[in-house]
Design an enzyme around this catalytic site. Sequence first.
Site, PDB file in Angstrom:
ATOM      1  N   GLY A  46       0.834  -1.192   0.000  1.00 28.15           N
ATOM      2  CA  GLY A  46       0.000   0.000   0.000  1.00 28.15           C
ATOM      3  C   GLY A  46       0.872   1.246   0.000  1.00 28.15           C
ATOM      4  O   GLY A  46       2.079   1.180   0.270  1.00 28.15           O
ATOM      5  N   GLN A  51       2.703   9.980   1.976  1.00 24.03           N
ATOM      6  CA  GLN A  51       4.061   9.427   2.056  1.00 24.03           C
ATOM      7  C   GLN A  51       4.962   9.904   0.919  1.00 24.03           C
ATOM      8  O   GLN A  51       6.178   9.812   1.022  1.00 24.03           O
ATOM      9  CB  GLN A  51       4.002   7.888   2.038  1.00 24.03           C
ATOM     10  CG  GLN A  51       3.345   7.301   3.269  1.00 24.03           C
ATOM     11  CD  GLN A  51       3.226   5.801   3.171  1.00 24.03           C
ATOM     12  OE1 GLN A  51       2.278   5.291   2.574  1.00 24.03           O
ATOM     13  NE2 GLN A  51       4.168   5.074   3.731  1.00 24.03           N
ATOM     14  N   CYS A  92       5.842  -0.323   7.469  1.00 22.79           N
ATOM     15  CA  CYS A  92       5.509   0.934   6.788  1.00 22.79           C
ATOM     16  C   CYS A  92       6.708   1.349   5.954  1.00 22.79           C
ATOM     17  O   CYS A  92       7.842   1.335   6.454  1.00 22.79           O
ATOM     18  CB  CYS A  92       5.176   2.014   7.816  1.00 22.79           C
ATOM     19  SG  CYS A  92       4.722   3.594   7.070  1.00 22.79           S
ATOM     20  N   LEU A  93       6.466   1.709   4.708  1.00 21.57           N
ATOM     21  CA  LEU A  93       7.567   2.115   3.834  1.00 21.57           C
ATOM     22  C   LEU A  93       8.212   3.407   4.331  1.00 21.57           C
ATOM     23  O   LEU A  93       9.344   3.701   3.967  1.00 21.57           O
ATOM     24  CB  LEU A  93       7.048   2.279   2.397  1.00 21.57           C
ATOM     25  CG  LEU A  93       6.447   0.997   1.790  1.00 21.57           C
ATOM     26  CD1 LEU A  93       5.889   1.281   0.398  1.00 21.57           C
ATOM     27  CD2 LEU A  93       7.470  -0.126   1.748  1.00 21.57           C
ATOM     28  N   HIS A 134      -4.478   1.313   7.766  1.00 19.88           N
ATOM     29  CA  HIS A 134      -3.121   1.873   7.875  1.00 19.88           C
ATOM     30  C   HIS A 134      -2.945   3.048   6.909  1.00 19.88           C
ATOM     31  O   HIS A 134      -2.412   4.100   7.283  1.00 19.88           O
ATOM     32  CB  HIS A 134      -2.121   0.745   7.578  1.00 19.88           C
ATOM     33  CG  HIS A 134      -0.682   1.140   7.559  1.00 19.88           C
ATOM     34  ND1 HIS A 134       0.239   0.681   8.471  1.00 19.88           N
ATOM     35  CD2 HIS A 134       0.027   1.944   6.705  1.00 19.88           C
ATOM     36  CE1 HIS A 134       1.423   1.184   8.198  1.00 19.88           C
ATOM     37  NE2 HIS A 134       1.337   1.953   7.113  1.00 19.88           N
ATOM     38  N   GLU A 135      -3.424   2.880   5.664  1.00 19.61           N
ATOM     39  CA  GLU A 135      -3.234   3.944   4.654  1.00 19.61           C
ATOM     40  C   GLU A 135      -4.143   5.155   4.940  1.00 19.61           C
ATOM     41  O   GLU A 135      -3.719   6.303   4.746  1.00 19.61           O
ATOM     42  CB  GLU A 135      -3.506   3.406   3.243  1.00 19.61           C
ATOM     43  CG  GLU A 135      -2.626   2.236   2.805  1.00 19.61           C
ATOM     44  CD  GLU A 135      -1.143   2.469   3.003  1.00 19.61           C
ATOM     45  OE1 GLU A 135      -0.713   3.633   3.021  1.00 19.61           O
ATOM     46  OE2 GLU A 135      -0.420   1.471   3.179  1.00 19.61           O
ATOM     47  N   HIS A 138      -2.588   7.370   7.381  1.00 20.80           N
ATOM     48  CA  HIS A 138      -1.589   8.286   6.806  1.00 20.80           C
ATOM     49  C   HIS A 138      -2.250   9.589   6.345  1.00 20.80           C
ATOM     50  O   HIS A 138      -1.668  10.676   6.473  1.00 20.80           O
ATOM     51  CB  HIS A 138      -0.899   7.648   5.601  1.00 20.80           C
ATOM     52  CG  HIS A 138       0.263   6.765   5.949  1.00 20.80           C
ATOM     53  ND1 HIS A 138       1.335   7.197   6.695  1.00 20.80           N
ATOM     54  CD2 HIS A 138       0.530   5.464   5.633  1.00 20.80           C
ATOM     55  CE1 HIS A 138       2.220   6.212   6.818  1.00 20.80           C
ATOM     56  NE2 HIS A 138       1.758   5.141   6.187  1.00 20.80           N
TER      57      HIS A 138
HETATM   58  O1  K1U Z   1       1.875   2.406   4.137  1.00 21.13           O
HETATM   59  C1  K1U Z   1       2.866   1.784   3.809  1.00 21.13           C
HETATM   60  O2  K1U Z   1       3.972   2.215   4.062  1.00 21.13           O
HETATM   61  C2  K1U Z   1       2.742   0.454   3.111  1.00 21.13           C
HETATM   62  C3  K1U Z   1       2.776  -0.735   4.057  1.00 21.13           C
HETATM   63  C4  K1U Z   1       1.370  -1.281   4.181  1.00 21.13           C
HETATM   64  C5  K1U Z   1       1.116  -2.260   5.280  1.00 21.13           C
HETATM   65  C6  K1U Z   1       1.774  -3.472   5.343  1.00 21.13           C
HETATM   66  C7  K1U Z   1       1.495  -4.382   6.356  1.00 21.13           C
HETATM   67  C8  K1U Z   1       0.545  -4.076   7.294  1.00 21.13           C
HETATM   68  C9  K1U Z   1      -0.081  -2.864   7.226  1.00 21.13           C
HETATM   69  C10 K1U Z   1       0.191  -1.967   6.225  1.00 21.13           C
HETATM   70  C11 K1U Z   1       3.715  -1.779   3.481  1.00 21.13           C
HETATM   71  O3  K1U Z   1       3.511  -2.249   2.413  1.00 21.13           O
HETATM   72  S1  K1U Z   1       5.065  -2.232   4.430  1.00 21.13           S
HETATM   73  C12 K1U Z   1       5.868  -3.523   3.461  1.00 21.13           C
HETATM   74  C13 K1U Z   1       5.200  -4.831   3.622  1.00 21.13           C
HETATM   75  O4  K1U Z   1       4.602  -5.081   4.643  1.00 21.13           O
HETATM   76  C14 K1U Z   1       5.219  -5.832   2.562  1.00 21.13           C
HETATM   77  C15 K1U Z   1       6.101  -5.770   1.535  1.00 21.13           C
HETATM   78  C16 K1U Z   1       6.083  -6.725   0.532  1.00 21.13           C
HETATM   79  C17 K1U Z   1       5.199  -7.750   0.567  1.00 21.13           C
HETATM   80  C18 K1U Z   1       4.302  -7.835   1.619  1.00 21.13           C
HETATM   81  C19 K1U Z   1       4.313  -6.883   2.625  1.00 21.13           C
HETATM   82 ZN    ZN Z   2       2.648   3.280   6.138  1.00 21.58          ZN
END
Ligand code: K1U
Ligand code: ZN
Length: 169
Positions: A46, A51, A92-93, A134-135, A138
């Site tokens: 996401g 972000q 979270c990225l 989560h998004e 943000h």
């Molecule tokens: O908001 C963001 O930074 C994105 C975030 C979303 C999220 C992931 C897990 C739980 C809640 C919200 C991410 O994508 S973090 C990276 C991640 O979890 C992931 C990366 C690659 C494959 C699967 C997951």
């Molecule tokens: Zn995030």
Amino acid sequence: MAKLSILEYPDPRLRAVARPVTAFDAHLRRLIGDMAETMYAAPGVGLAATQVDQQIQLIVIDVSETKDQLRVFVNPQITWTSDETVVCEEGCLSVPGIYDEVRRPARVRVRAQDAQGEAFELDCEALLAVCVQHEIDHLTGKVFVDYLSSLKQDRIRTKMKKRKTREAA
Ligand code: K1U
Ligand code: ZN
């Protein structure tokens, strides 16, 4: 399309409150494309416009295994949450390398518009429900670490500072 740079916690711009989208135009479509490319490249499931330093109510999500089911939510609002909650390990990225458990409603209903401005409602569960919440957080300036203890938040801030110093060297 272009890969955008992602703001990192505790950047104060992550605290901005996003404004509603009113123009469903080429500029919006380009930003959606750029955000999708950025999310897939990270990789993540996401990404919120906040972000990438765009203070508008726009999120993109793809929780599919095959990474070919992009969902776009413009002006998303949660209209219903289940009483049942679940604890999920979140990342979270904007907080690279940090994962921790957050409790949230297990299921939510989201009302939003698509890239053309068409309204829709979607019932979400499992990872999609967690990711949507989560998004949307943000977009109101909230980051998942806000749900953690102040001790953990202090440790995360220290780790992020060290990471920044390492990257600058
Ligand atoms: O908001 C963001 O930074 C994105 C975030 C979303 C999220 C992931 C897990 C739980 C809640 C919200 C991410 O994508 S973090 C990276 C991640 O979890 C992931 C990366 C690659 C494959 C699967 C997951
Ligand atoms: Zn995030």
